[in-house]
Structure formats: C-alpha cells, structure tokens
Design a protein around this motif. Structure first.
Motif, PDB file in Angstrom:
ATOM      1  N   ALA A  54       0.252   3.614  -8.215  1.00 38.86           N
ATOM      2  CA  ALA A  54      -0.089   2.980  -6.930  1.00 38.86           C
ATOM      3  C   ALA A  54       0.506   1.580  -6.850  1.00 38.86           C
ATOM      4  CB  ALA A  54      -1.602   2.918  -6.751  1.00 38.86           C
ATOM      5  N   GLN A  73       0.083  12.077   3.813  1.00 38.75           N
ATOM      6  CA  GLN A  73      -0.379  10.763   4.246  1.00 38.75           C
ATOM      7  C   GLN A  73       0.191  10.420   5.623  1.00 38.75           C
ATOM      8  OE1 GLN A  73       0.785  11.314   1.078  1.00 38.75           O
ATOM      9  NE2 GLN A  73      -1.225  11.270   0.115  1.00 38.75           N
ATOM     10  N   GLY A  95       3.299   2.784  -4.561  1.00 37.66           N
ATOM     11  CA  GLY A  95       2.409   2.928  -3.407  1.00 37.66           C
ATOM     12  C   GLY A  95       1.298   3.932  -3.626  1.00 37.66           C
ATOM     13  N   PHE A  96       0.248   3.796  -2.801  1.00 37.32           N
ATOM     14  CA  PHE A  96      -0.912   4.676  -2.924  1.00 37.32           C
ATOM     15  C   PHE A  96      -0.591   6.136  -2.603  1.00 37.32           C
ATOM     16  CE2 PHE A  96      -4.843   2.252  -3.794  1.00 37.32           C
ATOM     17  CZ  PHE A  96      -4.285   0.990  -3.908  1.00 37.32           C
ATOM     18  N   PRO A  97       0.272   6.450  -1.614  1.00 36.58           N
ATOM     19  CA  PRO A  97       0.549   7.876  -1.371  1.00 36.58           C
ATOM     20  C   PRO A  97       1.166   8.568  -2.589  1.00 36.58           C
ATOM     21  CG  PRO A  97       1.210   6.578   0.533  1.00 36.58           C
ATOM     22  CD  PRO A  97       0.850   5.607  -0.557  1.00 36.58           C
ATOM     23  N   ALA A 140       0.744   7.804  -5.733  1.00 40.29           N
ATOM     24  CA  ALA A 140      -0.319   7.991  -6.732  1.00 40.29           C
ATOM     25  C   ALA A 140      -1.265   9.117  -6.325  1.00 40.29           C
ATOM     26  CB  ALA A 140      -1.091   6.685  -6.922  1.00 40.29           C
ATOM     27  N   VAL A 143       0.822  -1.212   0.000  1.00 39.34           N
ATOM     28  CA  VAL A 143       0.000   0.000   0.000  1.00 39.34           C
ATOM     29  C   VAL A 143       0.857   1.265   0.000  1.00 39.34           C
ATOM     30  CG1 VAL A 143      -1.730   1.335   1.279  1.00 39.34           C
ATOM     31  CG2 VAL A 143      -1.847  -1.180   1.252  1.00 39.34           C
ATOM     32  N   TYR A 144       1.947   1.234   0.752  1.00 33.83           N
ATOM     33  CA  TYR A 144       2.703   2.471   0.978  1.00 33.83           C
ATOM     34  C   TYR A 144       3.940   2.623   0.101  1.00 33.83           C
ATOM     35  CZ  TYR A 144      -0.722   2.793   4.468  1.00 33.83           C
ATOM     36  OH  TYR A 144      -1.948   2.847   5.054  1.00 33.83           O
ATOM     37  N   ALA A 145       4.487   1.500  -0.371  1.00 30.96           N
ATOM     38  CA  ALA A 145       5.710   1.573  -1.172  1.00 30.96           C
ATOM     39  C   ALA A 145       5.603   0.798  -2.474  1.00 30.96           C
ATOM     40  CB  ALA A 145       6.891   1.068  -0.347  1.00 30.96           C
ATOM     41  N   GLY A 146       4.452   0.240  -2.752  1.00 29.47           N
ATOM     42  CA  GLY A 146       4.250  -0.464  -4.013  1.00 29.47           C
ATOM     43  C   GLY A 146       4.417  -1.968  -3.904  1.00 29.47           C
TER      44      GLY A 146
END
Lengths: 135, 135, 135, 135, 135, 135
Positions: free
Chosen positions: E103, B77, E107-109, E111, A104-107
């Motif tokens: 993402a 975030q 990661g989502f942040p 993106a 989620v945070y780093a891919g």
C-alpha cells in the motif's frame, strides 16, 4: 481543408490558454523530428478533448495531474500541467491536495515525486512574478 | 485512544458518504485475512485524505477515477469509485468525460476499459433505481 | 561448459551486431556490481531471444522500441535500442512512426518522451557521422 | 492528542532507524509545500507499517526494494531504500540478488536500472566510510 | 549439450520445489503454443536465478510477491507465488504483511488486490488440507 | 465537413481491414455510453495513425502487440490486436516470437499472459476455420 484546420485552430487556442509558452515549446521541439505528431498533439488532446463541454478546464487539469502523478513516468508533462493548472485557476493548495491524494492510489513515492515537481514549478512561478514586478 | 478513534470514526463517516455499501463490502472482505488493513483503509484514505479541506468530494473523485483509469490495473476499485462519483454528485457525463480524457495520458485501451467499467456501473444503477420505484 | 559458452558466444555476437559499443558499455558497467548479471544479459536476451529465427532483427527492434516507449520507465535502454534500430537497418522514419503510434496505446506523454529520446540519439549519430567524415 | 502523537513518535523512531538522514531530508523538503504530507509519511508507512511485527526490517526492505525496482518509476525512493537496506543489515550481495531477480518479473531494464542505482549508493557509502576513517 | 541440460534439470528441481504442481501446469500450458518459452521459464528464472546462493527461498519469495503485488498486472502469477511462498515456509502472516506493505509503494488498490488473491489461495489450501485429512 | 468525414471514412476502412468484426464490436459497445469516443477511436488511431505511410500494417501490429503485452493491463485490446495481426498477414510464429521477446523488457509474467492470450485467439480462429469448411 476547412474542418481539419478548424480542429487545429481550436486546438491552438486551447493549447495557448491551458499550457501557454510551455506547450508551444513542446510543439516547437517536435518540428524537426515529427512535425505531424506536433499537429496531432494540437488536434486531438487540445482540439478534440480539452475543448469539449461537460467538464471545466479546472476539473480537466485535476484529472490530468492526478493521472500523470499516478503513472509516474512522465515528469516533464506533469510539470507542464502543474503550470497549466495554475493558468486555468487552480490554487496551489488544490494542486497539492490532488497530488497528496495519489499516495492512496499509486503509493507514497508517486505522490512525493509529484509534490517535488510542484515545488519546482511553484518556485519558477515565484521568480516569474518577482521579475515581472521589477520590470 | 481518543485521536485514533477519531480518525477511524471520521474515516467511517467519509467511507459511508463516498463509497456507501460497496466500500463497506471491501472492509468486510478484509476481516478474516487482514483486519488491521481494513482499519488502515478507513483511517488513512478516508480519515486523513478525503476529509481534508481544499478540494470538494466531487473534485477528489475526478482525481481518483482519472488515476485508477490511467493505471489500468485496479478495475474493482475503479468501479467502486465510479459508483462513489455518482454518490457525491458527479453526473454520468462528467464521469465519461474524465475517462475519455485518459486516452490522451494513458492511451486508448485504458480509456476504453474505463468507459466499459462505467457502462457496467451505470447499468447496475439503472436496475437499482428501477427496483426502488417498484418497491 | 560447451553449451553455456555457446549461448554466451552467440549472445556476444548478437550484442555486438545489435547494440554495438552502447551494449558493451552496459556490460562493462555491471562488472563490479553484478558480473553474473552481465553474463545473463548476454545469454538470455541476446543468446536465446534475439538470435531466434521467426522475426528479423528489424522486426525485433520495432517490438523493443515500441515496448520500451510504452512502458516509459527505461529511458536509457530505449536510447540504446533506438541506436540499435539504426544499426540493424531501420530508417529514422520507421523509428519515429513506431514511437508516434505509442500515443494510441500508452498515451501522448509516452510517445513524446520516446520521440525526444530519438531526437537525442539521431543528433549524436549526426555528430558521429560528421566526425568520421573529418577523420 | 496522545495516540496521534504516539503514531508520529513511533514513526519518527522507525524513520531514523531505517532511512537515517536520507529520510529526514525527504521530510524536510516537504515542509514548505505539503507539511501535512510530511506527517503522513512518518505516521502511515513508518508509524503504522514498518513497526508492525510479523516481518523483520531486513525482510521489509527486501520487499520494498523489490517493489520499487519492479515499478521503475521511483528512482529517488529506490536509492533511499537501498541505503536503508544497508542500515538494517542487508549485505550488498543480498541487495543485488534482490534486484537481479526483478529481471524475471519486471524485465531486464528494470533490473539494470535498479543495479545501477545500487552501484551509486554503494559508491557513496564507500566514500562515507573512507571519510570517517580519516576523521 | 551437458550444461544446457544441467540448467534445465536444475531449473526443474527448483520449479518443483518452489511452485509445485501450479508451476508444472504453466509449463504444460505452453507446450502447444511456445514450447521453447516453457524451456526458458525453467532455465532462466528457476535454473539461473532461484538456485543462486545469497538469498534464501523465503527471501526470494518475499521479493517476488512484493513485486507482483506492486505491478498489479499479473494476478495469475501472483497467486502461483503466494502458493509458492507457503511451499517454501513463509507463514500466512508473513505473506499478508508483505502484501499490506505494498500500500505504501504501489497504493491501496494494489495491496487490496494482492490481499484478495492471498485470501483465495489460502482458502484453496484449507480445502486441500481438509481433503487430505479425510483421505 | 469534408476533411473530418474523410478522416472518419479513412479510419473506418482501416478499422475494417485491421480489426475486422472485433473492432466494430468495440465501436458498437461505445454507442450508448460515449458515442463521441467511438468516433475518436476511428479517427485518431485508425484514420490518422494506422493509415500513415512509413511502416507496413504488419510492422504496426508487431509494435502494437509488443506494447500491449508489455503494458499488461489491456488484455481485451491485446486479443483484438492478436486477431488483427493474423488479419494483416503475420504468422502465428511471428506473433509468438514478438510476445516471447517481451519477457526481456517487461518480465516473464507479461510474456506468459500475452502467450496465453494468443493461445485463446488462435483457438477461436481454428474454430472459425473449421466452421467455414463445414458451411
């Protein structure tokens, strides 16, 4: 020299408890190239930080493997700390959950590489256990 | 459509519990630029990952703020998740301990910037508390 | 074609002086996959940047190994430049001091991996010296 | 269970089309350590993202190899996607152009390491082609 | 001086076509601090790289915004290139698809921050269009 | 308590010499959120590292601004150290040369953002000088 020695001694106890032999190997490998840095590794991360109250060693290792997995450029240290996580009582599931969350945070590549590092460490742990049963 | 809806609903519950209003604001801000991505944010990180067993929400937030502090390129975030860490029961001390530990793995600037982000979030929490006492 | 050639020639002289054989190997390895990129490597970093006045080559190499150690994702280039640092007159102590300092800015794993890269380069230098004494 | 299965099935088709055997190997390698993560890899990147309209697979692979080359900490995944880029119809020139351009945004070492990864993938492709002619 | 001038001139044409006024502002802002670097920006990225055959400008901009979004530490340059992407003919959808895909890899942040940068650039484009209709 | 105090005192002298008021402000800002971390900042980077022999303060600052510019995620610290570089005797040209060189190793955006940070610091220095002439 009392206090510096105390930080060093406190750090050595923490290093032995957390990283075990793998930590000592890193320290030994520094002896001929940067012996002062070996001392700093014992004093600051272990003597100052890991021995602080406020977080359990289990929680500190969750933070460490999360960060090293997310950064993705320090695989040897990630493996040492996956090993350390087992030493301080994290289960394999807790370790893989932490690494999966890093997608989620780093891919996804960072998470995948973390999971494959864990796979290697878990396999070497199985061998050690198997050996110690035989002996 | 049952299962997708379930992931989405499960994700919404998790988002509300963990990130509260701050999370919903992020989702709302995506509505006019990338509405499908808003759905993915709810479904994958929250619907799939945060709702898994194996780690408590407290432990998951330790992992998240460690990673975001170490990466150092996602301050908005990080703030949302420092706020979330308070929501799921981490103390201010547990949060600052996690951020301080990042000095070891990502350097002192990353830790400093994480601590100053926490300082801001804690200050805004104090204001909210002060306001709610008055009302 | 005079000026482009001049940048290229100036770059080749700088590459030979700074990186020696290790630099030429990189250029050669690009020949079949991206020959134009080999030319850019010679022209921009070496023809334009390293040959500028304002910093000595020793100072430029301090900057380069600091950056590559901190970034932590370019070990082959870090090794080439630790070698280059010796070529332009930095001592082993100056190199290890630079790498140790990176613990402050990029974390202990980055510094450790930089020091272990230096250990390898220094060892291969010892061999080369030992060989050249025999011959 | 219809929709989740559909995301999974759609993801499997996309994974097979894009990454081929190399992708399936990654999935298989996760089976004993994090089987749910194997499912997420199929569902989110492939089931949700790569199957979206709006960009061709060629364009999606340009974006992916650019990002992985720039990040520089995920070489195994970069190789899988250089292979995937050939699968979806990018030419070797288009791939090397994309990687060369990363020198501008992530530095020459990132571009060099990307080009050398491409060199390896292209060489293994040549072998596969040579073998299939013989058979 | 013919060839250097030609690289410079070729770079200026590419800069004007791709980045428009936003690119020229960057060049102007360098004039008093590092005028030679302004020249390098024109000559290498624009004179050497963007003017190469092998990839269209549309494809080059997909690679650039993917990389800058993934790296996450160069928001001003990401905005310039989202603007540039519109200039060379990418649609808003193609831009948001590229950013959403990050993402998976960063990661989502990363993106989310990319999408919010795009939201800003698109909004300023709307204003410019609205103004030019009035005039 | 002698040695710890000595590291702290030695660190304070180094901090004052190198970072001046800007460094003290960072320490002060930590007082209410993480006072122990303020102590570590003084003890480890300044008490242990910057006061080591083997590199001059000028060379240490070249390494620091190179690393912070390359990492690109610690602008406040980069500004403090550009200021520090002037304090320990680097010229503006030496600073901009170091930052420009980072285009090679971390990309043009990192170098540009470093140069614009320097532009700000240099401008504030001009103001301070102008003021002190008037007073």
């Amino acid at each position: 020299m009392l206090t510096t020695e105390t930080r060093y001694q406190r750090g050595q106890r923490a290093l032995a408890e957390i990283d075990g032999e793998a930590g000592q190997k890193v320290i030994d490998a520094l002896a001929d190239i940067a012996p002062d840095f070996a001392r700093y590794v014992i004093e600051f991360p272990f003597g100052d930080i890991y021995t602080r109250p406020g977080l359990s060693l289990r929680e500190r290792e969750i933070a460490t493997i999360a960060a090293l997995c997310a950064l993705g450029n320090a695989t040897p240290q990630l493996k040492v700390h996956i090993h350390a996580s087992l030493n301080v009582g994290l289960t394999r599931t807790e370790i893989t959950e932490t690494l999966m969350q890093m997608a989620v945070y780093a891919g996804f590549p960072a998470a995948l590489n973390g999971l494959f590092a864990a796979k290697e460490v878990f396999a070497s742990h199985n061998e050690i256990k198997a050996q110690s049963k035989v002996e």
